[in-house]
Each structure stands twice: as C-alpha cells, then as structure tokens.
Design a protein around this motif. Structure first.
Motif, PDB file in Angstrom:
ATOM      1  N   TRP A  68       0.850  -1.180   0.000  1.00  0.00           N
ATOM      2  CA  TRP A  68       0.000   0.000   0.000  1.00  0.00           C
ATOM      3  C   TRP A  68       0.887   1.231   0.000  1.00  0.00           C
ATOM      4  N   VAL A  69       0.476   2.249  -0.744  1.00  0.00           N
ATOM      5  CA  VAL A  69       1.190   3.521  -0.816  1.00  0.00           C
ATOM      6  C   VAL A  69       0.197   4.621  -0.470  1.00  0.00           C
ATOM      7  N   ASP A  70       0.626   5.610   0.299  1.00  0.00           N
ATOM      8  CA  ASP A  70      -0.272   6.690   0.697  1.00  0.00           C
ATOM      9  C   ASP A  70      -0.332   7.826  -0.327  1.00  0.00           C
ATOM     10  N   ALA A  71      -0.158   7.469  -1.580  1.00  0.00           N
ATOM     11  CA  ALA A  71      -0.260   8.423  -2.686  1.00  0.00           C
ATOM     12  C   ALA A  71      -0.872   7.684  -3.877  1.00  0.00           C
ATOM     13  N   GLU A  72      -1.337   8.421  -4.850  1.00  0.00           N
ATOM     14  CA  GLU A  72      -1.883   7.794  -6.060  1.00  0.00           C
ATOM     15  C   GLU A  72      -0.738   7.195  -6.873  1.00  0.00           C
ATOM     16  N   ILE A  73      -0.810   5.894  -7.119  1.00  0.00           N
ATOM     17  CA  ILE A  73       0.237   5.214  -7.883  1.00  0.00           C
ATOM     18  C   ILE A  73      -0.059   5.361  -9.373  1.00  0.00           C
ATOM     19  N   LEU A  74       0.900   5.892 -10.103  1.00  0.00           N
ATOM     20  CA  LEU A  74       0.774   5.997 -11.556  1.00  0.00           C
ATOM     21  C   LEU A  74       1.449   4.811 -12.238  1.00  0.00           C
ATOM     22  N   GLU A  75       2.524   4.337 -11.618  1.00  0.00           N
ATOM     23  CA  GLU A  75       3.264   3.184 -12.166  1.00  0.00           C
ATOM     24  C   GLU A  75       4.059   2.562 -11.029  1.00  0.00           C
ATOM     25  N   ILE A  76       4.187   1.231 -11.067  1.00  0.00           N
ATOM     26  CA  ILE A  76       4.984   0.549 -10.047  1.00  0.00           C
ATOM     27  C   ILE A  76       5.633  -0.684 -10.664  1.00  0.00           C
ATOM     28  N   ARG A  77       6.876  -0.936 -10.266  1.00  0.00           N
ATOM     29  CA  ARG A  77       7.543  -2.160 -10.694  1.00  0.00           C
ATOM     30  C   ARG A  77       8.447  -2.645  -9.579  1.00  0.00           C
ATOM     31  N   LEU A  78       8.717  -3.941  -9.609  1.00  0.00           N
ATOM     32  CA  LEU A  78       9.625  -4.580  -8.670  1.00  0.00           C
ATOM     33  C   LEU A  78      10.831  -5.029  -9.473  1.00  0.00           C
ATOM     34  N   ASP A  79      12.013  -4.639  -9.050  1.00  0.00           N
ATOM     35  CA  ASP A  79      13.264  -4.980  -9.735  1.00  0.00           C
ATOM     36  C   ASP A  79      14.093  -5.933  -8.898  1.00  0.00           C
ATOM     37  N   GLN A  80      14.691  -6.917  -9.564  1.00  0.00           N
ATOM     38  CA  GLN A  80      15.703  -7.817  -8.994  1.00  0.00           C
ATOM     39  C   GLN A  80      16.809  -7.917 -10.024  1.00  0.00           C
ATOM     40  N   GLY A  81      17.809  -7.098  -9.889  1.00  0.00           N
ATOM     41  CA  GLY A  81      18.883  -7.103 -10.881  1.00  0.00           C
ATOM     42  C   GLY A  81      18.334  -6.772 -12.255  1.00  0.00           C
ATOM     43  N   ASP A  82      18.506  -7.688 -13.226  1.00  0.00           N
ATOM     44  CA  ASP A  82      18.027  -7.471 -14.586  1.00  0.00           C
ATOM     45  C   ASP A  82      16.561  -7.855 -14.780  1.00  0.00           C
ATOM     46  N   ARG A  83      15.947  -8.480 -13.788  1.00  0.00           N
ATOM     47  CA  ARG A  83      14.542  -8.917 -13.903  1.00  0.00           C
ATOM     48  C   ARG A  83      13.618  -7.851 -13.352  1.00  0.00           C
ATOM     49  N   GLN A  84      12.466  -7.694 -14.010  1.00  0.00           N
ATOM     50  CA  GLN A  84      11.474  -6.711 -13.584  1.00  0.00           C
ATOM     51  C   GLN A  84      10.086  -7.323 -13.634  1.00  0.00           C
ATOM     52  N   TRP A  85       9.264  -6.945 -12.670  1.00  0.00           N
ATOM     53  CA  TRP A  85       7.849  -7.308 -12.669  1.00  0.00           C
ATOM     54  C   TRP A  85       7.047  -6.016 -12.576  1.00  0.00           C
ATOM     55  N   ARG A  86       5.983  -5.958 -13.344  1.00  0.00           N
ATOM     56  CA  ARG A  86       5.049  -4.825 -13.278  1.00  0.00           C
ATOM     57  C   ARG A  86       3.699  -5.359 -12.848  1.00  0.00           C
ATOM     58  N   THR A  87       2.911  -4.497 -12.250  1.00  0.00           N
ATOM     59  CA  THR A  87       1.586  -4.914 -11.823  1.00  0.00           C
ATOM     60  C   THR A  87       0.610  -3.765 -11.977  1.00  0.00           C
ATOM     61  N   ASP A 101      10.332 -14.142  -7.872  1.00  0.00           N
ATOM     62  CA  ASP A 101      11.399 -14.991  -7.352  1.00  0.00           C
ATOM     63  C   ASP A 101      11.890 -14.443  -6.018  1.00  0.00           C
ATOM     64  N   GLY A 102      12.435 -15.312  -5.196  1.00  0.00           N
ATOM     65  CA  GLY A 102      13.099 -14.865  -3.983  1.00  0.00           C
ATOM     66  C   GLY A 102      14.402 -14.183  -4.364  1.00  0.00           C
ATOM     67  N   GLY A 103      14.803 -13.194  -3.607  1.00  0.00           N
ATOM     68  CA  GLY A 103      16.055 -12.503  -3.875  1.00  0.00           C
ATOM     69  C   GLY A 103      16.004 -11.065  -3.408  1.00  0.00           C
ATOM     70  N   VAL A 104      17.071 -10.348  -3.665  1.00  0.00           N
ATOM     71  CA  VAL A 104      17.163  -8.943  -3.287  1.00  0.00           C
ATOM     72  C   VAL A 104      16.329  -8.129  -4.272  1.00  0.00           C
ATOM     73  N   SER A 105      15.411  -7.349  -3.736  1.00  0.00           N
ATOM     74  CA  SER A 105      14.454  -6.617  -4.564  1.00  0.00           C
ATOM     75  C   SER A 105      14.383  -5.158  -4.139  1.00  0.00           C
ATOM     76  N   ARG A 106      13.746  -4.361  -4.974  1.00  0.00           N
ATOM     77  CA  ARG A 106      13.396  -2.987  -4.625  1.00  0.00           C
ATOM     78  C   ARG A 106      12.190  -2.597  -5.450  1.00  0.00           C
ATOM     79  N   LEU A 107      11.432  -1.638  -4.957  1.00  0.00           N
ATOM     80  CA  LEU A 107      10.271  -1.130  -5.668  1.00  0.00           C
ATOM     81  C   LEU A 107      10.587   0.241  -6.239  1.00  0.00           C
ATOM     82  N   LEU A 108      10.140   0.475  -7.461  1.00  0.00           N
ATOM     83  CA  LEU A 108      10.260   1.776  -8.094  1.00  0.00           C
ATOM     84  C   LEU A 108       8.852   2.236  -8.434  1.00  0.00           C
ATOM     85  N   LEU A 109       8.483   3.415  -7.966  1.00  0.00           N
ATOM     86  CA  LEU A 109       7.124   3.915  -8.135  1.00  0.00           C
ATOM     87  C   LEU A 109       7.125   5.312  -8.721  1.00  0.00           C
TER      88      LEU A 109
END
Length: 128
Positions: A68-87, A101-109
């Motif tokens: 959950w984000v306390d702002a209006e989400i325009l775009e979001i993705r989860l990155d793990q190195g070269d792999r990306q997931w969008r939702t 996948d399990g691993g070190v991740s970060r979110l970019l919004l």
C-alpha cells in the motif's frame, strides 16, 4: 523528473548506488535473510510518501509481495537485478505482485502526491 529524497537527487532511478544513498527510513518487524514460510512486513518512508510492503511465500517457492502507498500510484515495478515485474494497482494505493522470485528486490514507483506533484520513489533493497 526525479525528486529530492532527504537531500539526494536521484538522477538515475536505475542506478543502485543512487537508490541506496537516498536516505529512506526503514522500519521493519524484522529484517530476515529470507521469508520462507513467513510473512515479513516492511515500511519505507521518505517523509512525504510511505510504502508498506508484505512479503509472503507463494505456491511453488515463489514469493508474493502485497503493499500500500499513501499516494496515487501511476506506475509501479519490482526490480531484482536485470529482472522486472510490473503490476496493476488499485486506485486506493494498493498493489500486489503475485509470483516473484526470492532474492534482493526494490520497488520503483511513480506517484502523484496530495499536492498533485508527480514524483519518482525508490525503496531501499529488501529480501523477497
């Protein structure tokens, strides 16, 4: 255009160094090396935008990331190195990545704040 987070201007959101230097507060129930068989709750905040993240085990050893984000989400993705997931996110700031996948991740919004300003937000790395 990237916004200043705690005095650090992110000029390249895909630069891991810049993302890690951005001082985001991290409050966690615990900081595990993995979440196999557990649910982990994390909270990231830059003083303007707060991101709550729940990481749990999914079928077949994959991970599920809800949040959950306390702002209006325009775009979001989860990155793990070269792999990306969008939702697709809901209009109320909720999002879910059902199988990552399990691993070190970060979110970019990309979010729109209450003031109408569009900002790029990047969380520190966390384990999925």
């Amino acid at each position: 255009m990237y916004q200043e987070l705690r005095g650090v201007l992110l000029t390249d959101v895909d630069s891991m160094g810049a993302a890690e230097r951005a001082v985001l507060a991290l409050v966690a129930d615990r900081w595990p090396s993995s979440v196999r068989g557990d649910t982990t709750t994390l909270e990231f905040s830059d003083g303007t935008t707060t991101v709550l993240v729940y990481v749990s085990e999914a079928e077949g050893g994959a991970r599920r990331v809800d949040g959950w984000v306390d702002a209006e989400i325009l775009e979001i993705r989860l990155d793990q190195g070269d792999r990306q997931w969008r939702t697709v996110q809901s209009t109320r700031g909720r999002f879910a990545f059902e199988r990552v996948d399990g691993g070190v991740s970060r979110l970019l919004l990309r979010v729109r704040g209450a003031d109408g300003e569009v900002r790029e937000v990047c969380t520190p790395q966390f384990e999925t």
